[in-house]
Design a protein around this motif. Structure first.
Motif, PDB file in Angstrom:
ATOM      1  N   LEU A   1       0.823  -1.210   0.000  1.00  0.00           N
ATOM      2  CA  LEU A   1       0.000   0.000   0.000  1.00  0.00           C
ATOM      3  C   LEU A   1       0.861   1.266   0.000  1.00  0.00           C
ATOM      4  O   LEU A   1       0.470   2.290  -0.563  1.00  0.00           O
ATOM      5  CB  LEU A   1      -0.946  -0.025   1.199  1.00  0.00           C
ATOM      6  N   VAL A   2       2.044   1.201   0.614  1.00  0.00           N
ATOM      7  CA  VAL A   2       2.999   2.309   0.508  1.00  0.00           C
ATOM      8  C   VAL A   2       3.432   2.461  -0.944  1.00  0.00           C
ATOM      9  O   VAL A   2       3.487   3.571  -1.488  1.00  0.00           O
ATOM     10  CB  VAL A   2       4.213   2.055   1.428  1.00  0.00           C
ATOM     11  N   GLN A   3       3.744   1.359  -1.586  1.00  0.00           N
ATOM     12  CA  GLN A   3       4.159   1.368  -2.990  1.00  0.00           C
ATOM     13  C   GLN A   3       3.095   1.988  -3.883  1.00  0.00           C
ATOM     14  O   GLN A   3       3.416   2.712  -4.841  1.00  0.00           O
ATOM     15  CB  GLN A   3       4.440  -0.071  -3.423  1.00  0.00           C
ATOM     16  N   ARG A   4       1.840   1.759  -3.575  1.00  0.00           N
ATOM     17  CA  ARG A   4       0.738   2.283  -4.388  1.00  0.00           C
ATOM     18  C   ARG A   4       0.354   3.705  -4.020  1.00  0.00           C
ATOM     19  O   ARG A   4      -0.592   4.263  -4.576  1.00  0.00           O
ATOM     20  CB  ARG A   4      -0.470   1.352  -4.262  1.00  0.00           C
ATOM     21  N   GLY A   5       1.071   4.292  -3.071  1.00  0.00           N
ATOM     22  CA  GLY A   5       0.801   5.667  -2.691  1.00  0.00           C
ATOM     23  C   GLY A   5      -0.380   5.842  -1.773  1.00  0.00           C
ATOM     24  O   GLY A   5      -0.833   6.975  -1.547  1.00  0.00           O
ATOM     25  N   LEU A   6      -0.876   4.751  -1.197  1.00  0.00           N
ATOM     26  CA  LEU A   6      -2.032   4.822  -0.317  1.00  0.00           C
ATOM     27  C   LEU A   6      -1.640   5.059   1.132  1.00  0.00           C
ATOM     28  O   LEU A   6      -2.461   5.495   1.939  1.00  0.00           O
ATOM     29  CB  LEU A   6      -2.848   3.529  -0.431  1.00  0.00           C
ATOM     30  N   LEU A   7      -0.407   4.747   1.481  1.00  0.00           N
ATOM     31  CA  LEU A   7       0.127   4.986   2.818  1.00  0.00           C
ATOM     32  C   LEU A   7       1.494   5.645   2.702  1.00  0.00           C
ATOM     33  O   LEU A   7       2.245   5.352   1.770  1.00  0.00           O
ATOM     34  CB  LEU A   7       0.283   3.680   3.593  1.00  0.00           C
ATOM     35  N   ASP A   8       1.802   6.516   3.650  1.00  0.00           N
ATOM     36  CA  ASP A   8       3.117   7.150   3.751  1.00  0.00           C
ATOM     37  C   ASP A   8       3.678   6.772   5.109  1.00  0.00           C
ATOM     38  O   ASP A   8       3.047   7.034   6.146  1.00  0.00           O
ATOM     39  CB  ASP A   8       2.956   8.668   3.625  1.00  0.00           C
ATOM     40  N   LEU A   9       4.844   6.157   5.126  1.00  0.00           N
ATOM     41  CA  LEU A   9       5.416   5.709   6.392  1.00  0.00           C
ATOM     42  C   LEU A   9       5.638   6.849   7.371  1.00  0.00           C
ATOM     43  O   LEU A   9       5.535   6.669   8.586  1.00  0.00           O
ATOM     44  CB  LEU A   9       6.744   4.986   6.151  1.00  0.00           C
ATOM     45  N   ASP A  10       5.935   8.026   6.866  1.00  0.00           N
ATOM     46  CA  ASP A  10       6.244   9.149   7.742  1.00  0.00           C
ATOM     47  C   ASP A  10       5.022   9.966   8.136  1.00  0.00           C
ATOM     48  O   ASP A  10       5.134  10.917   8.920  1.00  0.00           O
ATOM     49  CB  ASP A  10       7.259  10.069   7.060  1.00  0.00           C
ATOM     50  N   ALA A  11       3.862   9.592   7.621  1.00  0.00           N
ATOM     51  CA  ALA A  11       2.636  10.332   7.930  1.00  0.00           C
ATOM     52  C   ALA A  11       2.031   9.855   9.247  1.00  0.00           C
ATOM     53  O   ALA A  11       2.202   8.697   9.639  1.00  0.00           O
ATOM     54  CB  ALA A  11       1.622  10.150   6.809  1.00  0.00           C
ATOM     55  N   PRO A  12       1.313  10.740   9.935  1.00  0.00           N
ATOM     56  CA  PRO A  12       0.585  10.293  11.127  1.00  0.00           C
ATOM     57  C   PRO A  12      -0.450   9.234  10.744  1.00  0.00           C
ATOM     58  O   PRO A  12      -1.133   9.365   9.716  1.00  0.00           O
ATOM     59  CB  PRO A  12      -0.095  11.567  11.629  1.00  0.00           C
ATOM     60  N   ALA A  13      -0.566   8.215  11.557  1.00  0.00           N
ATOM     61  CA  ALA A  13      -1.563   7.179  11.288  1.00  0.00           C
ATOM     62  C   ALA A  13      -2.966   7.759  11.251  1.00  0.00           C
ATOM     63  O   ALA A  13      -3.839   7.264  10.531  1.00  0.00           O
ATOM     64  CB  ALA A  13      -1.461   6.083  12.338  1.00  0.00           C
ATOM     65  N   ALA A  14      -3.192   8.830  12.005  1.00  0.00           N
ATOM     66  CA  ALA A  14      -4.521   9.443  12.057  1.00  0.00           C
ATOM     67  C   ALA A  14      -4.940  10.051  10.723  1.00  0.00           C
ATOM     68  O   ALA A  14      -6.133  10.309  10.525  1.00  0.00           O
ATOM     69  CB  ALA A  14      -4.550  10.503  13.154  1.00  0.00           C
ATOM     70  N   ARG A  15      -3.998  10.290   9.814  1.00  0.00           N
ATOM     71  CA  ARG A  15      -4.368  10.782   8.480  1.00  0.00           C
ATOM     72  C   ARG A  15      -5.295   9.768   7.797  1.00  0.00           C
ATOM     73  O   ARG A  15      -6.209  10.151   7.046  1.00  0.00           O
ATOM     74  CB  ARG A  15      -3.131  11.011   7.625  1.00  0.00           C
ATOM     75  N   TYR A  16      -5.079   8.507   8.034  1.00  0.00           N
ATOM     76  CA  TYR A  16      -5.851   7.444   7.393  1.00  0.00           C
ATOM     77  C   TYR A  16      -6.925   6.866   8.309  1.00  0.00           C
ATOM     78  O   TYR A  16      -7.867   6.229   7.842  1.00  0.00           O
ATOM     79  CB  TYR A  16      -4.907   6.311   6.967  1.00  0.00           C
ATOM     80  N   TRP A  17      -6.774   7.096   9.597  1.00  0.00           N
ATOM     81  CA  TRP A  17      -7.652   6.532  10.617  1.00  0.00           C
ATOM     82  C   TRP A  17      -7.930   7.650  11.620  1.00  0.00           C
ATOM     83  O   TRP A  17      -7.293   7.732  12.659  1.00  0.00           O
ATOM     84  CB  TRP A  17      -6.905   5.358  11.260  1.00  0.00           C
ATOM     85  N   PRO A  18      -8.867   8.535  11.305  1.00  0.00           N
ATOM     86  CA  PRO A  18      -9.052   9.747  12.119  1.00  0.00           C
ATOM     87  C   PRO A  18      -9.302   9.470  13.601  1.00  0.00           C
ATOM     88  O   PRO A  18      -8.824  10.234  14.458  1.00  0.00           O
ATOM     89  CB  PRO A  18     -10.276  10.403  11.468  1.00  0.00           C
TER      90      PRO A  18
END
Length: 382
Positions: free
Chosen positions: A80-97
């Protein structure tokens, strides 16, 4: 005890080491496999899958590998990181409010993957039914404040790691980890690997056994260290083997600890990672994505275990203990009480050791002796 299976010419010493595990260490049933590129170097099995019935370990026996599951789940996250759906350095809350609650708004995806989320356990009481429901457990963690104990920043998240990563996968992809792995990895690579085992496959599973010292001792003095209490693993309770071997546990898609596998297929999976994400003409990850698995995110001494730990994006990296064999560039993930699964990139090799006897002794010589014999053979027969 007769060893069954195959070794390539020059790898006979690995079969000897496998047989010695039964003679020296009381092995009950086990399998060990290694792939180099697309070639099977070792595919061994032997012993008893179920001592109660005497059912022998067969070529298609499936084995619970506990935290060996984390290497499978990490691959899903990296895809999912490879597909641009997740960023390792982003806060998890960006995807899971909801995860931002109680002061967790800055915890990153990378921190979750490398056991730095300060959520090594669940404070809210829960029973077995809840433990086997990843979405319920993820909801409890979303509402929970991270530990303020200064030691908590590098405590192994034995079960919570899976509920956290699994919910991130579901939020950005819509599939559970088990479904994603089946469709994106197991299917294309032809793997007999399951996160969430269908009922029709249960008859193939070896019965998991616990040797003395594995489980908590009834009546022992109550733990007083709050961090140890929080990080307590319920899979070590005195009655845990009944849960390990239950149909409900096998069905549950527990991203941290719920994989049932053949060693042959786990070795093939890691051979793919050792080759940068491609095997037999099938590419499941890009080379630079696999490099994220090997890029160190955290290394240090566990404040609860006193042993060195090193993590990439979900994978254990080499430390002085050399748990994944002698090569310097190893990565993978161990399973509790013995199983070992990993990649040797320089050798383009993947391996897997799976067994049904959980042992408490450290270091566990069973996988170490196998990997030493495998390494000696690969140096001689390249």
């Amino acid at each position: 005890m007769s060893v069954q299976g195959f070794t390539a010419p020059g790898f006979e010493a690995v079969a000897d080491a496998f047989a010695r595990n039964f003679e020296r260490y009381g092995e009950v049933g086990a399998a060990f496999a290694a792939y180099r590129d697309g070639e099977v170097l070792v595919d061994l099995w032997g012993g008893v899958a179920d001592p109660g019935s005497g059912r022998p370990w067969r070529a298609d026996t499936l084995q619970l590998v506990f935290s060996g599951a984390k290497g499978l789940t990490a691959a899903c996250v990296l895809l999912l990181v490879q597909r641009g759906l997740l960023d390792l350095d982003a806060p998890a809350a960006r995807y899971w409010p909801e995860f931002a609650a109680a002061g967790k708004e800055r915890i990153t995806v990378a921190e979750i993957l490398s056991h730095q989320a300060r959520l090594p356990g669940v404070r809210e009481p829960f029973g077995t039914a809840e433990l086997l429901d990843p979405r319920h457990m993820a909801g409890l963690l979303a509402a929970q404040a991270p530990s303020d104990d200064p030691r908590a920043g590098f405590v192994y998240h034995a079960l919570t790691w899976g509920w956290l990563t699994g919910e991130l996968v579901r939020r950005v992809d819509g599939r559970s980890v088990g479904a994603l792995f089946a469709e994106e990895f197991a299917g294309p690579l032809g793997l007999d690997v399951w996160l969430g085992l269908p009922d029709e496959q249960h008859h193939r599973v070896a019965t998991m056994l616990a040797s003395p010292g594995v489980l908590e001792t009834p009546g022992r003095p109550a733990e007083t260290d709050p961090l140890r209490v929080l990080a307590r693993n319920p899979l070590m309770a005195p009655d845990a083997p009944a849960l390990w071997n239950s149909a409900a546990f096998r069905r549950a898609e527990l991203p941290a600890v719920g994989a049932h596998v053949t060693a042959r297929s786990m070795a093939r999976f890691y051979a793919c990672l050792a080759r940068g994400g491609e095997l037999d003409g099938v590419r499941v990850l890009k080379e630079d994505t696999v490099e994220l698995a090997r890029r160190e995110l955290r290394c240090g001494v566990s404040p609860l275990w006193g042993s060195e730990m090193a993590y990439g994006a979900g994978y254990e990296l080499r430390t002085g203990a050399a748990l994944f064999g002698p090569p310097s560039q190893t990565f993978g993930h161990a399973g509790a009480w013995g199983s070992r699964h990993g990649a040797w990139p320089a050798e383009r090799l993947g391996f897997s050791y799976a067994m049904n006897l959980a042992r408490a002794e450290l270091p566990d010589r069973r996988p170490l002796d196998l990997l030493a014999a495998l390494h000696d053979a690969t140096r001689t027969h390249r």
